[in-house]
Write a protein that holds these residues in place. Structure first.
Motif, PDB file in Angstrom:
ATOM      1  N   LEU A   1       0.835  -1.217   0.000  1.00  0.00           N
ATOM      2  CA  LEU A   1       0.000   0.000   0.000  1.00  0.00           C
ATOM      3  C   LEU A   1       0.866   1.262   0.000  1.00  0.00           C
ATOM      4  O   LEU A   1       0.494   2.272  -0.595  1.00  0.00           O
TER       5      LEU A   1
ATOM      6  N   VAL B   1      -3.108   6.563  -3.210  1.00  0.00           N
ATOM      7  CA  VAL B   1      -3.573   6.315  -1.845  1.00  0.00           C
ATOM      8  C   VAL B   1      -3.185   7.523  -0.982  1.00  0.00           C
ATOM      9  O   VAL B   1      -2.021   7.899  -0.931  1.00  0.00           O
TER      10      VAL B   1
ATOM     11  N   SER C   1      -8.702   6.828  -0.442  1.00  0.00           N
ATOM     12  CA  SER C   1      -8.248   7.158  -1.792  1.00  0.00           C
ATOM     13  C   SER C   1      -9.368   7.811  -2.575  1.00  0.00           C
ATOM     14  O   SER C   1     -10.513   7.355  -2.516  1.00  0.00           O
TER      15      SER C   1
ATOM     16  N   ILE D   1      -8.287  -1.384  -5.435  1.00  0.00           N
ATOM     17  CA  ILE D   1      -7.467  -1.542  -4.222  1.00  0.00           C
ATOM     18  C   ILE D   1      -7.525  -2.986  -3.738  1.00  0.00           C
ATOM     19  O   ILE D   1      -6.503  -3.565  -3.347  1.00  0.00           O
TER      20      ILE D   1
END
Lengths: 68, 68
Positions: B23, B29, B45, B53
């Protein structure tokens, strides 16, 4: 057929299971072995390069490199 | 900004660290939280969809789904 070896940091069976799952789904892999005990991953493939396989392993978020 | 929540099976700090690493490298993000204790991953996000995601998290090899 080339066999590639990698050092992969795996600290529990969830870690080694994640690497196993990714390699299981990877096209072009004839066979592979994931060892939590030795922190080694061995992949037998005649379709993918050493680098291509390394990148797939790294996508798991694990620290991984080609074994010396 | 949308905040997406996922259930992700993580069994040690190596597992949660792998998800964290993926991530961290993901463009789009704004912020995220990975909890080993609750097995939850939260991602903020406004560029990526819930499904995009989820697919990135699943690339780690962890069992993951959108949280109910």
């Amino acid at each position: 057929m080339p066999v590639y070896k990698y050092d992969v940091t795996m600290t529990c069976s969830g870690c080694s299971g994640a690497v196993t799952r990714v390699l299981s789904k990877l096209d072009g892999v004839n066979s592979f072995d994931v060892s939590l005990e030795t922190q080694k991953v061995t992949v037998d493939s005649d379709k993918l390069s050493e680098q291509e396989i390394l990148e797939k392993i790294q996508k798991t978020g694990k620290a991984a490199k080609v074994a010396a």
